[in-house]
Design an enzyme around this catalytic site. Structure first.
Site, PDB file in Angstrom:
ATOM      1  N   TYR A  52       0.822  -1.221   0.000  1.00  0.00           N
ATOM      2  CA  TYR A  52       0.000   0.000   0.000  1.00  0.00           C
ATOM      3  C   TYR A  52       0.851   1.265   0.000  1.00  0.00           C
ATOM      4  CZ  TYR A  52      -4.149  -2.801   0.143  1.00  0.00           C
ATOM      5  OH  TYR A  52      -5.136  -3.687  -0.219  1.00  0.00           O
ATOM      6  N   ASN A  88     -12.776   2.888  -5.937  1.00  0.00           N
ATOM      7  CA  ASN A  88     -11.364   3.271  -6.017  1.00  0.00           C
ATOM      8  C   ASN A  88     -10.875   3.835  -4.684  1.00  0.00           C
ATOM      9  OD1 ASN A  88     -11.598   2.522  -8.642  1.00  0.00           O
ATOM     10  ND2 ASN A  88     -11.709   4.606  -9.468  1.00  0.00           N
ATOM     11  N   ASP A  90      -8.045   5.652  -4.602  1.00  0.00           N
ATOM     12  CA  ASP A  90      -7.345   6.908  -4.871  1.00  0.00           C
ATOM     13  C   ASP A  90      -8.295   8.074  -4.596  1.00  0.00           C
ATOM     14  OD1 ASP A  90      -8.845   7.816  -7.299  1.00  0.00           O
ATOM     15  OD2 ASP A  90      -7.971   6.044  -8.233  1.00  0.00           O
ATOM     16  N   HIS A 104     -14.716   1.195  -0.678  1.00  0.00           N
ATOM     17  CA  HIS A 104     -13.573   0.310  -0.386  1.00  0.00           C
ATOM     18  C   HIS A 104     -12.462   1.032   0.376  1.00  0.00           C
ATOM     19  CE1 HIS A 104     -14.710  -2.734  -3.828  1.00  0.00           C
ATOM     20  NE2 HIS A 104     -15.534  -2.762  -2.806  1.00  0.00           N
ATOM     21  N   CYS A 115      -9.069   0.416  17.968  1.00  0.00           N
ATOM     22  CA  CYS A 115     -10.112   1.335  18.465  1.00  0.00           C
ATOM     23  C   CYS A 115     -10.928   1.979  17.355  1.00  0.00           C
ATOM     24  CB  CYS A 115      -9.494   2.402  19.379  1.00  0.00           C
ATOM     25  SG  CYS A 115      -8.599   3.685  18.492  1.00  0.00           S
ATOM     26  N   CYS A 131      -1.212   3.980  17.157  1.00  0.00           N
ATOM     27  CA  CYS A 131      -2.430   4.766  16.951  1.00  0.00           C
ATOM     28  C   CYS A 131      -2.302   6.069  17.730  1.00  0.00           C
ATOM     29  CB  CYS A 131      -3.635   3.964  17.456  1.00  0.00           C
ATOM     30  SG  CYS A 131      -5.147   4.944  17.586  1.00  0.00           S
ATOM     31  N   CYS A 134      -5.172   5.537  20.836  1.00  0.00           N
ATOM     32  CA  CYS A 134      -5.059   4.504  21.882  1.00  0.00           C
ATOM     33  C   CYS A 134      -3.654   3.915  21.993  1.00  0.00           C
ATOM     34  CB  CYS A 134      -6.087   3.398  21.651  1.00  0.00           C
ATOM     35  SG  CYS A 134      -5.630   2.239  20.331  1.00  0.00           S
ATOM     36  N   ASN A 196     -17.880   1.332 -20.216  1.00  0.00           N
ATOM     37  CA  ASN A 196     -16.687   0.530 -19.971  1.00  0.00           C
ATOM     38  C   ASN A 196     -15.920   0.344 -21.274  1.00  0.00           C
ATOM     39  OD1 ASN A 196     -15.647  -0.731 -17.511  1.00  0.00           O
ATOM     40  ND2 ASN A 196     -15.614  -2.630 -18.685  1.00  0.00           N
TER      41      ASN A 196
HETATM   42  N1  APR Z   1     -11.940   3.323 -19.643  1.00  0.00           N
HETATM   43  C1  APR Z   1     -13.020   2.611 -19.239  1.00  0.00           C
HETATM   44  N2  APR Z   1     -12.914   1.379 -18.721  1.00  0.00           N
HETATM   45  C2  APR Z   1     -11.689   0.844 -18.592  1.00  0.00           C
HETATM   46  C3  APR Z   1     -10.521   1.540 -18.982  1.00  0.00           C
HETATM   47  C4  APR Z   1     -10.687   2.842 -19.534  1.00  0.00           C
HETATM   48  N3  APR Z   1      -9.641   3.563 -19.936  1.00  0.00           N
HETATM   49  N4  APR Z   1      -9.459   0.744 -18.730  1.00  0.00           N
HETATM   50  C5  APR Z   1      -9.933  -0.391 -18.215  1.00  0.00           C
HETATM   51  N5  APR Z   1     -11.287  -0.340 -18.122  1.00  0.00           N
HETATM   52  C6  APR Z   1     -12.203  -1.352 -17.597  1.00  0.00           C
HETATM   53  C7  APR Z   1     -11.763  -2.780 -17.804  1.00  0.00           C
HETATM   54  O1  APR Z   1     -12.205  -3.250 -19.067  1.00  0.00           O
HETATM   55  C8  APR Z   1     -12.421  -3.501 -16.640  1.00  0.00           C
HETATM   56  O2  APR Z   1     -13.722  -3.942 -16.983  1.00  0.00           O
HETATM   57  O3  APR Z   1     -12.259  -1.169 -16.196  1.00  0.00           O
HETATM   58  C9  APR Z   1     -12.529  -2.408 -15.561  1.00  0.00           C
HETATM   59  C10 APR Z   1     -11.560  -2.573 -14.403  1.00  0.00           C
HETATM   60  O4  APR Z   1     -11.840  -3.745 -13.734  1.00  0.00           O
HETATM   61  P1  APR Z   1     -11.040  -4.221 -12.440  1.00  0.00           P
HETATM   62  O5  APR Z   1      -9.575  -4.153 -12.701  1.00  0.00           O
HETATM   63  O6  APR Z   1     -11.599  -5.522 -12.022  1.00  0.00           O
HETATM   64  O7  APR Z   1     -11.345  -3.075 -11.357  1.00  0.00           O
HETATM   65  P2  APR Z   1     -12.646  -2.878 -10.441  1.00  0.00           P
HETATM   66  O8  APR Z   1     -13.859  -3.371 -11.131  1.00  0.00           O
HETATM   67  O9  APR Z   1     -12.624  -1.473  -9.985  1.00  0.00           O
HETATM   68  O10 APR Z   1     -12.311  -3.832  -9.224  1.00  0.00           O
HETATM   69  C11 APR Z   1     -13.211  -3.922  -8.169  1.00  0.00           C
HETATM   70  O11 APR Z   1     -11.769  -5.340  -6.907  1.00  0.00           O
HETATM   71  O12 APR Z   1      -9.582  -5.766  -6.359  1.00  0.00           O
HETATM   72  C12 APR Z   1     -10.776  -5.258  -5.897  1.00  0.00           C
HETATM   73  O13 APR Z   1     -11.150  -3.727  -4.184  1.00  0.00           O
HETATM   74  C13 APR Z   1     -10.623  -3.821  -5.489  1.00  0.00           C
HETATM   75  O14 APR Z   1     -12.095  -1.956  -5.857  1.00  0.00           O
HETATM   76  C14 APR Z   1     -11.495  -3.083  -6.473  1.00  0.00           C
HETATM   77  C15 APR Z   1     -12.509  -4.140  -6.867  1.00  0.00           C
END
Ligand code: APR
Length: 226
Positions: A52, A88, A90, A104, A115, A131, A134, A196
């Site tokens: 991390y 996300n 970030d 998340h 705590c 912490c 605590c 997507n």
């Molecule tokens: N624009 C749009 N979509 C995109 C782009 C882009 N430039 N680049 C990648 N993608 C899509 C991919 O096709 C995929 O379907 O974003 C998706 C990312 O999927 P994951 O990597 O599985 O990420 P996410 O769905 O956010 O993961 C969910 O899984 O690991 C855990 O806690 C973590 O929050 C995360 C959760």
């Protein structure tokens, strides 16, 4: 019209932050059971902090992209409520000026496993960090790991029940409960749209789909709504 938006790693991909699955994804390089579970943290906290710390450093150097800015603009200009729920960790939505629910958790926050106190994460965290409240040395990133319950679930359920439009952006639909939000929103009568790069695991559940990079599809979608 109330709009509820779920975002995933695909929204931040064009800011240079990697996604989790697919080619070059974080989970192709790291074993998630080692670095993203409570059991992994109990076994080797230093390894989890290293993971991390590196992600925090990457995220700190990243800038929001056109998709983050378009969503912030939608939240500011749309006459009704716009709720952004992000998976996300970030802070790029916030850097673009949006308010979000971080289901998340966040890389830039630390939490005491003893705590529950939370505070801004330093650049580097270590297993020996006490912490501030605590003093227990059980400091961890404020991240929801696999096997843990995401944050704000009842608040999110309320938003899904009252949504008129639900959009999922840049998420693979492989991780629940977020992957089930489309079903909950549709059951409440919301129109559903997926933005997507490619079809996700749950694409078939959406009424409408826009394929393409988020920096192109999201500004176009927002322009249409405004
Ligand atoms: N624009 C749009 N979509 C995109 C782009 C882009 N430039 N680049 C990648 N993608 C899509 C991919 O096709 C995929 O379907 O974003 C998706 C990312 O999927 P994951 O990597 O599985 O990420 P996410 O769905 O956010 O993961 C969910 O899984 O690991 C855990 O806690 C973590 O929050 C995360 C959760």
């Amino acid at each position: 019209m109330k709009i509820v938006i779920l975002t995933g790693a695909g929204v931040s991909a064009e800011s240079g932050l990697g996604t989790f699955r697919g080619k070059g994804g974080v989970w192709t390089k790291y074993d998630l059971t080692e670095v993203a579970t409570p059991e992994g943290f109990a076994r080797d906290p230093e390894k989890v902090h290293d993971f991390y710390n590196a992600r925090r450093r990457n995220a700190a150097g990243a800038r929001p992209n056109a998709a983050h800015y378009a969503l912030a603009r939608l939240q500011e200009k749309h006459a009704g409520e716009v709720v952004i729920v992000t998976q996300n960790v970030d802070a790029l939505h916030e850097a673009a000026g949006a308010r979000t629910i971080h289901m998340h958790g966040r890389l830039d926050r630390a939490i005491c496993a003893s705590c529950g106190e939370t505070w801004p994460a330093p650049d580097m965290m270590f297993a020996t960090d006490p912490c501030p409240k605590c003093t227990a040395k059980t400091t961890r990133p404020d991240i929801v790991w696999f096997g843990e319950i995401p944050k704000a679930m009842s608040q999110i359920a309320h938003h899904l029940e009252t949504a008129d439009l639900f959009a999922a952006i840049g998420t693979s639909g492989q991780v629940y409960p977020a992957a089930g939000f489309v079903t909950e929103a549709a059951r409440s009568g919301a129109h559903t749209v997926e933005l997507n790069l490619e079809p996700s695991d749950v694409s078939g559940l959406f009424a409408e789909r826009m394929e393409g990079p988020a920096t192109e599809s999201v500004p176009a979608w927002v322009a249409r709504l405004l």
